[in-house]
Design an enzyme around this catalytic site. Structure first.
Site: not given
Length: 266
Positions: A86, A52-54
């Site tokens: 993750k 999910v980054y970014a």
């Protein structure tokens, strides 16, 4: 840098991990590469990132993973690192909808493998939990991915103590691989969870701390510097007097800790 063996695994990690949230986005590729180079040169081997980054910013999605993958490819240093990321995070537009089905976890693992340009992920984290889903079902999915060689070990982030115990008990009673680590919010600063804007985040509390002490489960916390709280207070960039401190940290406990930190630092 000190090296620490993660119990129950073959992984030995540097005592300090490097957070990869800004890589490729607010920190461009050149600067990201320079920071990772400096980290490795000082003995670091674990760079924390996530699918999910970014993704909350415009542009390429999962850019942190892609940047780290490109850097490892260019430097040829994959085997010197603990490759970790993750997944299973809700989509940014639907944070209230969990994503921990077998299909969703597998989808995220496949995407991370591709972006990181690796054949296996050494330590894979579930970024969030779905408390309506049986923990045993989730453990079965992770074990199947480990058997397929796509991940080696796995952990959880933002899971409550009760849910961690549920998962570990299921794994033990079914002869399965269990969580190797937990990634909660934890730092020197006291946190008021009731003032957290994201209710899906889980803070290390006394019960969770006792779990780690009693079982030896590794903790690799996020926000370990409380977003630079005490440094920024010391430099005058934040102040308790004008409420510039984030609400979760705005407490008498942290005022007292800041005073004690300054005395100790001197």
């Amino acid at each position: 840098m000190e090296q620490v063996k993660i119990p129950g695994t073959e992984l030995t990690s540097s005592s300090l991990a490097l957070g990869g949230v800004p890589f490729g986005s607010t920190l461009d590729e050149k600067k990201s590469f320079a920071l990772m180079d400096a980290y490795v040169a000082n003995g670091g081997n674990m760079i924390d990132t996530a699918e999910v980054y970014a993704n909350w910013l415009p542009g390429e999605k999962s850019i942190s993973e892609s940047t780290i993958g490109h850097w490892m490819k260019v430097r040829g240093n994959r085997n010197k690192l603990i490759v970790t990321t993750k997944g299973a995070h809700p989509r940014m537009s639907t944070m209230q909808i969990s994503r921990l089905s077998r299909e969703e976890i597998s989808e995220d693992v496949e995407g991370s493998l591709r972006r990181l340009q690796v054949d296996t992920i050494d330590l894979y984290w579930l970024h969030r939990d779905d408390r309506d889903r049986n923990a045993g079902e989730i453990m079965e999915t992770l074990n199947d991915l480990a058997k397929e060689g796509k991940i080696r070990y796995f952990g959880c982030s933002n899971w409550t103590t009760e849910r961690i115990l549920e998962a570990q008990l299921y794994a033990e009673s079914h002869g399965l691989q269990a969580f190797s680590a937990n990634q909660p919010m934890w730092s020197l600063a006291s946190v008021d969870p009731s003032k957290n804007e994201d209710p899906t985040l889980v803070v290390m509390d006394e019960n969770m701390f006792k779990l780690h002490c009693d079982t030896g489960l590794t903790s690799i916390p996020y926000s370990s510097q409380a977003q630079g709280l005490f440094t920024k207070l010391n430099e005058g960039r934040l102040s308790f007097n004008n409420d510039s401190v984030a609400a979760i940290y705005r407490s008498n406990s942290n005022r007292e800790k800041f005073d004690r930190i300054r005395i100790l630092a001197e």
